[in-house]
Motif scaffolding. Structure first.
Motif, short mmCIF file in Angstrom:
data_model
loop_
_atom_site.label_atom_id
_atom_site.label_comp_id
_atom_site.label_asym_id
_atom_site.label_seq_id
_atom_site.Cartn_x
_atom_site.Cartn_y
_atom_site.Cartn_z
N ARG A 137 -16.49 8.46 -7.69
CA ARG A 137 -15.67 7.19 -7.50
C ARG A 137 -14.83 7.29 -6.10
O ARG A 137 -14.19 8.28 -6.09
N ARG A 138 -14.98 6.39 -5.18
CA ARG A 138 -14.48 6.23 -3.96
C ARG A 138 -13.16 5.41 -3.66
O ARG A 138 -13.16 4.42 -4.33
N ARG A 139 -12.12 5.59 -2.97
CA ARG A 139 -11.30 4.52 -2.10
C ARG A 139 -11.38 4.84 -0.57
O ARG A 139 -11.97 5.83 -0.40
N PHE A 140 -11.21 3.58 -0.05
CA PHE A 140 -11.51 3.55 1.43
C PHE A 140 -10.28 2.74 2.01
O PHE A 140 -10.19 1.65 1.70
N THR A 141 -9.92 3.30 3.32
CA THR A 141 -9.11 2.47 3.97
C THR A 141 -9.04 3.02 5.52
O THR A 141 -9.46 4.04 5.72
N VAL A 142 -8.56 2.33 6.38
CA VAL A 142 -8.78 2.47 7.88
C VAL A 142 -7.18 2.34 8.44
O VAL A 142 -6.32 1.53 7.89
N ASN A 198 -11.59 8.38 3.52
CA ASN A 198 -12.37 8.21 2.40
C ASN A 198 -11.69 9.17 1.36
O ASN A 198 -11.64 10.49 1.57
N ALA A 199 -11.59 8.87 0.07
CA ALA A 199 -10.87 9.59 -0.85
C ALA A 199 -11.65 9.47 -2.25
O ALA A 199 -12.21 8.53 -2.50
N ASP A 200 -11.31 10.41 -2.91
CA ASP A 200 -11.61 10.29 -4.68
C ASP A 200 -10.65 9.29 -5.16
O ASP A 200 -9.50 9.19 -5.01
N ARG A 201 -11.31 8.14 -5.74
CA ARG A 201 -10.61 7.17 -6.26
C ARG A 201 -9.49 7.85 -7.70
O ARG A 201 -8.51 7.12 -7.57
N ASP A 202 -9.56 8.46 -8.19
CA ASP A 202 -8.70 9.18 -9.34
C ASP A 202 -7.63 9.97 -9.00
O ASP A 202 -6.55 9.78 -9.11
N ILE A 203 -7.89 10.81 -7.90
CA ILE A 203 -6.87 11.74 -7.29
C ILE A 203 -5.89 10.88 -6.35
O ILE A 203 -4.85 11.22 -6.29
N MET A 204 -6.56 10.22 -5.49
CA MET A 204 -5.99 9.36 -4.26
C MET A 204 -5.82 7.90 -4.74
O MET A 204 -6.20 6.99 -4.04
N TRP A 205 -5.14 7.78 -6.06
CA TRP A 205 -4.95 6.30 -6.29
C TRP A 205 -3.96 5.91 -5.28
O TRP A 205 -4.03 4.25 -5.14
N ASP A 206 -3.12 6.34 -4.46
CA ASP A 206 -2.12 5.61 -3.62
C ASP A 206 -2.81 5.73 -2.19
O ASP A 206 -1.80 5.51 -1.10
N LEU A 207 -4.03 5.78 -2.12
CA LEU A 207 -4.53 5.96 -0.59
C LEU A 207 -4.15 4.64 0.39
O LEU A 207 -3.89 4.77 1.52
N ALA A 208 -4.05 3.63 -0.31
CA ALA A 208 -3.59 2.42 0.63
C ALA A 208 -2.17 2.45 1.37
O ALA A 208 -2.15 1.83 2.23
N SER A 209 -1.51 3.49 1.00
CA SER A 209 -0.24 3.91 1.69
C SER A 209 -0.52 4.64 3.05
O SER A 209 0.40 4.69 3.92
N MET A 210 -1.75 5.27 3.10
CA MET A 210 -1.73 6.34 4.35
C MET A 210 -1.57 5.45 5.78
O MET A 210 -1.45 5.97 6.47
N PRO A 211 -2.36 4.32 5.88
CA PRO A 211 -2.32 3.64 7.25
C PRO A 211 -0.81 3.59 7.65
O PRO A 211 -0.52 3.59 8.97
#
Length: 479
Positions: free
Chosen positions: A242-247, A449-462
């Motif tokens: 499962r993935r999360r994605f942001t730019v 591009n990240a693992d959805r379970d581990i990087m649940w807070d990926l949206a903060s990265m930008p």
């Protein structure tokens, strides 16, 4: 003539299960303009250029009992409409909705009974834009016999050149008997491979077991640094499908100004900004980040060919040493990002010092590697970097970073201007995050591009990345 998958391609094919998909991709954001890209036009454009990437009309066929590596065969039932698809975002068509769609699409396995790629025309974006997402299996793009399809779709002007007439007739599919005979003939000159196959007929992957061992032996020199394991990090652990994605994006001129002010390369600036973003991410999780904390990144040496700034010092290649690897034709190195350093200027200085040993005078250029780089586009280079990263030890690095230069002027797809070009890097097993960067038309486009379970807070990265670039820009403006 039947073409057999290479050892590495076969390994990617067999390892591509639901929990470890090995897709790579690219996301192009298009300005509709007056000449809106319709689905039928995209379909016709792709179909007219498939002759330049013939493997995109081939599927993989396994050999009976796993007696040999699978082979590429023409897909007699090839249906372009299955591979080029249409999607639309619900109102309001926000960036976050597009990113969620990319994450869902990249999480799904490809259909192994068909050629291993898909393309989506995504409509409904805000500001009169649309997107084209390409999803390709790593076994398909090797940089030599097959390149990423966007490389032949993108044009330098709104008026596309006339494509040569493509009359394609699929070759007859070989019989099971001929595939077995061909496999036995192929491995007869490699007794270790046939022994490995015969030891485990019940499992298809057994047929490539000894070949994989041989492949790892051939690239053994690149793994010598693996004895010095990467530091422990929340970026590493069991990953899912499962993935999360942001730019994010940054102004290339700003990065070049920071580089000139600090006498370093633009790539040093980018890596320092990533280090700053990762530092913020770790602190947001209340992680213990002492002054010596690092994250070990794997970076392609292609990033040091003058990328982004012709006046930067990082403009050449050097001969291979213990801290570099060679795999699938791509060279690179591992470097430690100083996420524990709170001062952004010192952080950049440390990154530049660590990467400085990978730059040298033009008299030491490794011409054998350099010669093929101009022949591949950014999307293909990202694919090659992902392939190479997947061959390395699970403990040799924490984070793969793929960096590619792109056009310095606007480019077009079916007459529509490309306003942003993001890679979608493949996740490597046991790594929760992969970062890809494109330098295109005056901006640096960054994809996470990240693992959805581990990087649940990926949206903060930008936001973290923008803050890290901003603080470097402020320091560069000081007298």
């Amino acid at each position: 003539m039947v073409t057999r998958l290479s050892t590495q391609d076969a390994l990617f094919y067999y390892l591509d299960e639901q929990d470890a998909t090995t897709h790579i991709g690219s996301l192009l954001i298009l300005d509709r303009g007056s000449d809106q890209l319709q689905y039928d036009r995209l379909l016709a454009t792709v179909e007219s250029r498939l002759g330049a990437v013939p493997r995109y009309r081939q599927r993989i066929r396994e050999v009976t009992l796993g007696l040999g590596r699978p082979v590429w065969v023409d897909d007699n039932g090839f249906d372009i409409t299955y591979h080029v698809r249409r999607s639309a975002l619900p109102s309001p068509g926000a960036e976050e909705q597009l990113h969620d769609l990319v994450a869902r699409l990249m999480s799904r396995p490809l259909d192994r009974s068909r050629p291993l790629w898909e393309m989506y025309l995504v409509e409904g974006l805000t500001d009169n834009r649309m997107a084209v997402l390409t999803k390709t299996h790593q076994a398909l793009v090797d940089g030599h016999d097959a390149v990423e399809i966007n490389q032949v779709l993108v044009d330098d002007s709104p008026r596309a050149p006339d494509a040569p007439q493509d009359i394609w007739l699929p070759a007859p599919e070989p019989s099971d008997a001929s595939l077995v005979a061909g496999a036995l003939t192929d491995v007869a000159t490699r007794p270790r491979e046939i022994v490995g196959a015969l030891r485990g007929l019940s499992a298809p992957v057994a047929g490539v077991g000894s070949a994989v061992t041989g492949s790892l032996r051939r690239v053994g020199s690149m793994l010598r640094f693996a004895t010095d394991g990467a530091p422990d990090s929340p970026l590493n652990g069991p990953t899912s499908g499962r993935r999360r994605f942001t730019v994010a994006s940054a102004d290339a001129r700003t990065c070049a100004r920071i580089a000139r002010h600090n006498d370093c390369s633009v790539t040093d600036v980018v890596l320092a900004a990533i280090a700053g973003a990762l530092r913020r991410w770790l602190l947001s999780r209340d992680a213990a980040v002492d002054a010596t904390a690092t994250v070990r990144a794997l970076v392609p040496l292609g990033a040091y060919n003058g990328y982004g700034d012709p006046d930067s010092r990082g403009g050449s290649w050097e001969q291979i040493d213990d801290a570099e690897w060679t795999a699938a034709g791509v060279r690179g190195f591992v470097t430690d990002l100083p996420v524990g350093e709170p001062n952004p200027t010192v952080r950049l200085s440390q990154v530049a010092h660590l990467t400085g040993r990978h730059s040298t005078s033009g008299r030491r250029v490794a011409m054998g590697t350099r010669s093929w780089l101009p022949e591949i586009g950014p999307a293909t280079f990202h694919a090659m970097t992902s392939r190479a990263a997947a061959t390395l030890s699970g403990r040799s690095f924490n984070l793969p970073i793929s960096i590619a230069g792109g056009g310095s002027a606007p480019q077009y797809l079916a007459g529509n201007r490309i306003v942003a070009a993001y890679p979608v890097p493949a996740l490597v097993p046991q790594r929760a995050l992969a970062i890809g960067l494109n330098h295109y038309n005056g901006r640096i486009f960054v994809a996470f591009n990240a693992d959805r379970d581990i990087m649940w807070d990926l949206a903060s990265m930008p936001e973290y990345l923008a803050e890290a670039v901003g603080e470097l820009a402020v320091r560069a403006s000081e007298p």
